[in-house]
Design an enzyme around this catalytic site. Structure first.
Site, mmCIF file in Angstrom:
data_model
loop_
_atom_site.group_PDB
_atom_site.id
_atom_site.type_symbol
_atom_site.label_atom_id
_atom_site.label_comp_id
_atom_site.label_asym_id
_atom_site.label_seq_id
_atom_site.Cartn_x
_atom_site.Cartn_y
_atom_site.Cartn_z
ATOM 1 N N ASP A 157 -50.058 7.333 117.926
ATOM 2 C CA ASP A 157 -50.253 7.233 119.372
ATOM 3 C C ASP A 157 -48.964 6.674 119.965
ATOM 4 O O ASP A 157 -48.296 5.844 119.350
ATOM 5 C CB ASP A 157 -51.409 6.284 119.710
ATOM 6 C CG ASP A 157 -52.762 6.878 119.371
ATOM 7 O OD1 ASP A 157 -52.941 8.082 119.572
ATOM 8 O OD2 ASP A 157 -53.636 6.124 118.911
ATOM 9 N N CYS A 164 -53.945 5.829 115.531
ATOM 10 C CA CYS A 164 -55.360 5.951 115.865
ATOM 11 C C CYS A 164 -56.158 5.389 114.690
ATOM 12 O O CYS A 164 -55.927 5.788 113.542
ATOM 13 C CB CYS A 164 -55.719 7.415 116.106
ATOM 14 S SG CYS A 164 -57.506 7.680 116.280
#
Length: 154
Positions: free
Chosen positions: A59, A52
């Site tokens: 992620d 992120c």
């Protein structure tokens, strides 16, 4: 049976360090021995990771790439290393997905390409990103990407 020309490859069969950023990653291609025949090539990366850009938290996504070659095939080791280069790269889901797809289009100039990126929830909301270059060639068999939508606990 024809033999694929691999003379221009620099990574296949070699020990290669993983690139630390997508811009450093080298994508390689080989000529298709079946130019003039429409067929679909699928790559599935069920454990794709990036960061992120705001929090630095990891992620995760399940990415499916389908394309119809027009003379070139992506060399799979270079694709694997390219995808791995996102591991420590901070970018939004949409940016990662489209950067992957557009880089492949620039390399291969395929007749058609689509990408489905099925991102695992962040903040309780899954973000799935889909893109394709246009309509697939007529008569090409396109199987479903096979990734179920996120349902949580049901």
């Amino acid at each position: 049976m024809s033999k694929t020309d691999v003379s221009g490859l620099s990574m296949l069969g070699q020990a290669v360090a993983s690139p630390t950023h997508p811009d450093e990653a080298v994508l390689e291609r080989v000529p298709s021995n079946h130019a003039g025949t429409d067929f679909v090539v699928r790559f599935t990366a069920p454990e794709f990771t990036s960061l992120c850009p705001m929090t630095g938290q990891p992620d995760f996504a399940h990415i499916v790439i389908d394309y119809v070659p027009d003379g070139w095939l992506v060399e799979s080791k270079s694709l694997k290393l390219f995808l791995h280069s996102f591991r420590n790269h901070g970018a939004f889901h949409e940016d990662c997905t489209l950067d992957i797809a557009k880089r492949l289009v620039d390399l291969l100039s395929p007749k058609w390409l689509r990408i489905g990126a099925y991102w695992y929830p962040r903040g309780g909301i899954p973000i799935d990103v889909f893109w394709q270059t246009g309509n697939p060639p007529e008569g090409v068999w396109l199987p479903d990407q096979g990734v179920q939508p996120y349902r949580g606990r049901g």
